[in-house]
Design a protein around this motif. Structure first.
Motif, PDB file in Angstrom:
ATOM      1  N   VAL A  14      12.671  -2.553 -12.317  1.00 32.90           N
ATOM      2  CA  VAL A  14      12.775  -1.473 -11.332  1.00 32.90           C
ATOM      3  C   VAL A  14      14.186  -1.441 -10.754  1.00 32.90           C
ATOM      4  CG1 VAL A  14      10.337  -1.691 -10.732  1.00 32.90           C
ATOM      5  CG2 VAL A  14      12.029  -2.932  -9.410  1.00 32.90           C
ATOM      6  N   PRO A  15      14.570  -0.315 -10.142  1.00 35.15           N
ATOM      7  CA  PRO A  15      15.904  -0.226  -9.539  1.00 35.15           C
ATOM      8  C   PRO A  15      16.147  -1.324  -8.508  1.00 35.15           C
ATOM      9  CG  PRO A  15      14.942   1.946  -9.718  1.00 35.15           C
ATOM     10  CD  PRO A  15      13.863   0.971 -10.086  1.00 35.15           C
ATOM     11  N   MET A  16      17.266  -1.995  -8.666  1.00 30.81           N
ATOM     12  CA  MET A  16      17.608  -3.138  -7.844  1.00 30.81           C
ATOM     13  C   MET A  16      17.613  -2.831  -6.350  1.00 30.81           C
ATOM     14  SD  MET A  16      20.786  -3.812  -6.147  1.00 30.81           S
ATOM     15  CE  MET A  16      22.078  -3.242  -7.228  1.00 30.81           C
ATOM     16  N   ARG A  17      18.393  -1.838  -5.950  1.00 29.84           N
ATOM     17  CA  ARG A  17      18.522  -1.563  -4.523  1.00 29.84           C
ATOM     18  C   ARG A  17      17.201  -1.082  -3.928  1.00 29.84           C
ATOM     19  NH1 ARG A  17      22.601  -1.313  -1.152  1.00 29.84           N
ATOM     20  NH2 ARG A  17      24.096  -1.555  -2.861  1.00 29.84           N
ATOM     21  N   GLY A  18      16.494  -0.236  -4.667  1.00 32.74           N
ATOM     22  CA  GLY A  18      15.219   0.271  -4.166  1.00 32.74           C
ATOM     23  C   GLY A  18      14.209  -0.839  -3.948  1.00 32.74           C
ATOM     24  N   PHE A  71      10.175 -14.030  -3.304  1.00 28.95           N
ATOM     25  CA  PHE A  71      10.131 -13.799  -1.865  1.00 28.95           C
ATOM     26  C   PHE A  71       8.751 -14.097  -1.271  1.00 28.95           C
ATOM     27  CE2 PHE A  71      13.750 -10.674  -2.594  1.00 28.95           C
ATOM     28  CZ  PHE A  71      14.706 -11.527  -2.045  1.00 28.95           C
ATOM     29  N   GLY A  72       7.851 -14.649  -2.076  1.00 30.11           N
ATOM     30  CA  GLY A  72       6.541 -15.051  -1.577  1.00 30.11           C
ATOM     31  C   GLY A  72       5.485 -13.972  -1.608  1.00 30.11           C
ATOM     32  N   ALA A  73       5.750 -12.859  -2.287  1.00 28.96           N
ATOM     33  CA  ALA A  73       4.787 -11.758  -2.357  1.00 28.96           C
ATOM     34  C   ALA A  73       3.789 -11.975  -3.496  1.00 28.96           C
ATOM     35  CB  ALA A  73       5.509 -10.430  -2.554  1.00 28.96           C
ATOM     36  N   GLU A  74       2.679 -11.263  -3.420  1.00 32.74           N
ATOM     37  CA  GLU A  74       1.689 -11.266  -4.505  1.00 32.74           C
ATOM     38  C   GLU A  74       1.885 -10.008  -5.336  1.00 32.74           C
ATOM     39  OE1 GLU A  74      -3.171 -11.353  -5.246  1.00 32.74           O
ATOM     40  OE2 GLU A  74      -2.368 -11.213  -3.219  1.00 32.74           O
ATOM     41  N   VAL A  75       1.874 -10.165  -6.667  1.00 30.52           N
ATOM     42  CA  VAL A  75       2.109  -9.041  -7.572  1.00 30.52           C
ATOM     43  C   VAL A  75       0.916  -8.882  -8.502  1.00 30.52           C
ATOM     44  CG1 VAL A  75       3.621  -8.051  -9.330  1.00 30.52           C
ATOM     45  CG2 VAL A  75       4.591  -9.458  -7.499  1.00 30.52           C
ATOM     46  N   ILE A  76       0.345  -7.663  -8.533  1.00 28.18           N
ATOM     47  CA  ILE A  76      -0.794  -7.362  -9.405  1.00 28.18           C
ATOM     48  C   ILE A  76      -0.440  -6.145 -10.264  1.00 28.18           C
ATOM     49  CG2 ILE A  76      -3.213  -6.631  -9.508  1.00 28.18           C
ATOM     50  CD1 ILE A  76      -3.670  -8.101  -6.891  1.00 28.18           C
ATOM     51  N   TRP A  77      -0.694  -6.265 -11.580  1.00 30.26           N
ATOM     52  CA  TRP A  77      -0.447  -5.168 -12.510  1.00 30.26           C
ATOM     53  C   TRP A  77      -1.759  -4.489 -12.864  1.00 30.26           C
ATOM     54  CZ3 TRP A  77       2.551  -1.693 -14.521  1.00 30.26           C
ATOM     55  CH2 TRP A  77       2.288  -1.140 -15.769  1.00 30.26           C
ATOM     56  N   ASP A  78      -1.845  -3.180 -12.602  1.00 31.72           N
ATOM     57  CA  ASP A  78      -3.020  -2.376 -12.966  1.00 31.72           C
ATOM     58  C   ASP A  78      -2.673  -1.630 -14.246  1.00 31.72           C
ATOM     59  OD1 ASP A  78      -5.052  -0.501 -13.264  1.00 31.72           O
ATOM     60  OD2 ASP A  78      -5.282  -0.195 -11.107  1.00 31.72           O
ATOM     61  N   ASP A  79      -3.191  -2.137 -15.358  1.00 32.23           N
ATOM     62  CA  ASP A  79      -2.827  -1.562 -16.659  1.00 32.23           C
ATOM     63  C   ASP A  79      -3.394  -0.159 -16.838  1.00 32.23           C
ATOM     64  OD1 ASP A  79      -1.542  -2.026 -19.294  1.00 32.23           O
ATOM     65  OD2 ASP A  79      -3.585  -1.731 -20.032  1.00 32.23           O
ATOM     66  N   GLU A  80      -4.544   0.118 -16.233  1.00 25.95           N
ATOM     67  CA  GLU A  80      -5.171   1.432 -16.396  1.00 25.95           C
ATOM     68  C   GLU A  80      -4.335   2.539 -15.775  1.00 25.95           C
ATOM     69  OE1 GLU A  80      -9.394   3.732 -15.392  1.00 25.95           O
ATOM     70  OE2 GLU A  80      -9.206   1.578 -15.087  1.00 25.95           O
ATOM     71  N   THR A  81      -3.793   2.267 -14.583  1.00 24.40           N
ATOM     72  CA  THR A  81      -2.991   3.289 -13.902  1.00 24.40           C
ATOM     73  C   THR A  81      -1.494   3.059 -14.078  1.00 24.40           C
ATOM     74  OG1 THR A  81      -2.964   2.017 -11.832  1.00 24.40           O
ATOM     75  CG2 THR A  81      -4.783   3.579 -12.163  1.00 24.40           C
ATOM     76  N   LYS A  82      -1.139   1.971 -14.779  1.00 25.35           N
ATOM     77  CA  LYS A  82       0.265   1.610 -14.974  1.00 25.35           C
ATOM     78  C   LYS A  82       1.002   1.514 -13.632  1.00 25.35           C
ATOM     79  CE  LYS A  82       0.358   1.431 -19.521  1.00 25.35           C
ATOM     80  NZ  LYS A  82      -1.047   1.224 -19.746  1.00 25.35           N
ATOM     81  N   THR A  83       0.418   0.719 -12.737  1.00 29.69           N
ATOM     82  CA  THR A  83       0.977   0.578 -11.393  1.00 29.69           C
ATOM     83  C   THR A  83       1.150  -0.894 -11.029  1.00 29.69           C
ATOM     84  OG1 THR A  83      -0.125   2.611 -10.679  1.00 29.69           O
ATOM     85  CG2 THR A  83       0.682   1.141  -8.950  1.00 29.69           C
ATOM     86  N   VAL A  84       2.310  -1.223 -10.466  1.00 31.86           N
ATOM     87  CA  VAL A  84       2.571  -2.553  -9.928  1.00 31.86           C
ATOM     88  C   VAL A  84       2.242  -2.525  -8.434  1.00 31.86           C
ATOM     89  CG1 VAL A  84       4.308  -4.333  -9.521  1.00 31.86           C
ATOM     90  CG2 VAL A  84       4.426  -2.926 -11.589  1.00 31.86           C
ATOM     91  N   GLY A 121       0.783  -1.234   0.000  1.00 35.47           N
ATOM     92  CA  GLY A 121       0.000   0.000   0.000  1.00 35.47           C
ATOM     93  C   GLY A 121       0.809   1.274   0.000  1.00 35.47           C
ATOM     94  N   THR A 122       2.140   1.178   0.165  1.00 29.75           N
ATOM     95  CA  THR A 122       2.994   2.361   0.192  1.00 29.75           C
ATOM     96  C   THR A 122       3.565   2.632  -1.197  1.00 29.75           C
ATOM     97  OG1 THR A 122       3.615   1.964   2.498  1.00 29.75           O
ATOM     98  CG2 THR A 122       5.044   3.418   1.207  1.00 29.75           C
ATOM     99  N   LEU A 123       3.367   3.855  -1.699  1.00 25.78           N
ATOM    100  CA  LEU A 123       3.884   4.236  -3.004  1.00 25.78           C
ATOM    101  C   LEU A 123       5.396   4.405  -2.933  1.00 25.78           C
ATOM    102  CD1 LEU A 123       3.175   5.055  -5.941  1.00 25.78           C
ATOM    103  CD2 LEU A 123       3.044   7.420  -5.124  1.00 25.78           C
ATOM    104  N   CYS A 124       6.108   3.758  -3.849  1.00 21.51           N
ATOM    105  CA  CYS A 124       7.566   3.803  -3.855  1.00 21.51           C
ATOM    106  C   CYS A 124       8.070   4.984  -4.683  1.00 21.51           C
ATOM    107  CB  CYS A 124       8.136   2.515  -4.440  1.00 21.51           C
ATOM    108  SG  CYS A 124       7.569   1.017  -3.610  1.00 21.51           S
ATOM    109  N   SER A 125       9.216   5.500  -4.281  1.00 21.51           N
ATOM    110  CA  SER A 125       9.836   6.598  -5.008  1.00 21.51           C
ATOM    111  C   SER A 125      11.285   6.226  -5.305  1.00 21.51           C
ATOM    112  CB  SER A 125       9.784   7.885  -4.180  1.00 21.51           C
ATOM    113  OG  SER A 125      10.428   8.941  -4.854  1.00 21.51           O
TER     114      SER A 125
END
Length: 328
Positions: A54-58, A125-138, A36-40
């Motif tokens: 995406v950037p490796m370290r981030g 790492f066991g996380a769930e990943v969802i792609w929102d194509d409308e907002t272009k957000t992972v 839920g936290t937007l990454c920068s």
């Protein structure tokens, strides 16, 4: 009147064009959220061949993983909850705890930053990943499930530690026996990041067909009742291991005085101190605990080993962060 209508149409066309342009411009940016936290990032994510990198370290830091970079081999690795992910810049190869995978897109350098495929790494790492194509957000969620289980188990364990503790590492380290020193070195050390106390270092120097050929054992376990249920806390880390695997192993064996194996766990840890809580039924037979370390070329350090006796309290409510993560 005609002039007014013409001007109005021009205005509508201009406004529409600006709106369409703005919408298109907005869609070119790729965003990412973690729980839920937007990454920068200083280098924002990129969509490449329908895959987001995406950037490796981030990414590793947002997921809570420990990150390391090997400039000699251009390899990056992240370690979280006993899972190690390794990637090599410019290649389609990736490794998760030593298992090889082929990526859809390679990790690569963009504007001086190393970018890696977000879905592969997060799901490893066991996380769930969802792609929102409308907002272009992972959207990434469910990160650090084992960390959350460990935290909950630790709070439960600590509540009863003072009253139910029957055995801990100072006694074991002082009175244990080294077995198979022709296969490795076993010493008590004081790591720099442990303010109080010591750790048991177990270094494998010669591989054996049976990992238990190199072990440290303590055979003066407190007397137990037939219905006594235990919870064991183990904290260890790996200071040296096969680089392609990225983790070390520790076997915990509980046995009776006549050699019957009552319980065995094979645990993993990367370079960070990793905590396990293991519920065990004693059956009144446990007399000895052995630390098994003869796995490949590795050095591990055990900083804590504590045993609580919960008597007849059911096993399924005792602290536990191993059940769902046992190797199949």
């Amino acid at each position: 009147m005609k002039k007014f209508i013409a001007i109005l149409l021009i205005f509508v066309i201009v406004v529409s064009s600006v709106s369409v342009f703005a919408a298109k411009k907005q869609k070119t940016r790729i965003d990412m959220t973690v729980n839920g936290t937007l990454c920068s990032f200083d280098q924002m994510p990129v969509l490449l061949n329908e895959r987001v990198i995406v950037p490796m370290r981030g990414l590793f830091e947002m997921l809570g993983a420990n990150v390391s970079w090997d400039p000699l081999h251009s390899e990056v690795s992240g370690e979280l909850d006993g899972v190690t992910v390794k990637l090599k810049v410019g290649y389609y190869d990736a490794y998760v705890n030593g298992t090889h995978y082929k990526l859809d897109v390679p990790s690569q350098i963009v504007n001086g930053r190393t970018l890696i495929p977000v879905r592969f790494v997060a799901e490893a790492f066991g996380a769930e990943v969802i792609w929102d194509d409308e907002t272009k957000t992972v959207h990434i969620s469910g990160v650090g499930k084992k960390s959350q289980e460990t935290e909950a188990a630790g709070k439960f364990f600590d509540r009863f530690a003072e009253k139910k503790l029957i055995l801990d590492e100072p006694i074991i380290f002082d009175s244990g026996k080294k077995i198979g020193t022709e296969y490795g070195e076993i010493t008590v050390v004081k790591p720099d990041d442990i303010i109080y106390g010591t750790a048991l270092s177990m270094k494998t120097t010669k591989k054996s067909a049976d990992p238990s050929n190199l072990r440290f054992e303590y055979n003066k376990f407190p007397e137990l009742g037939q219905l006594d249920n235990l919870c064991i806390k183990v904290v260890f880390r790996t200071t040296k291991c096969d680089y392609s695997v990225g983790y070390g192993k520790l076997g915990i064996e509980l046995s009776s005085s006549d050699g019957e194996k009552i319980h065995y766990e094979e645990l993993r840890a990367g370079s960070s101190w990793t905590t396990y809580y293991i519920p065990v039924a004693s059956y009144g037979k446990i007399n000895k605990v052995s630390f098994v370390a003869g796995f490949d070329d590795q050095t591990i350090e055990i900083s804590q080993f504590k045993v609580l006796n919960f008597k007849e309290l059911p096993l399924d409510i005792l602290p536990d962060n191993v059940t769902g993560y046992r190797e199949k």
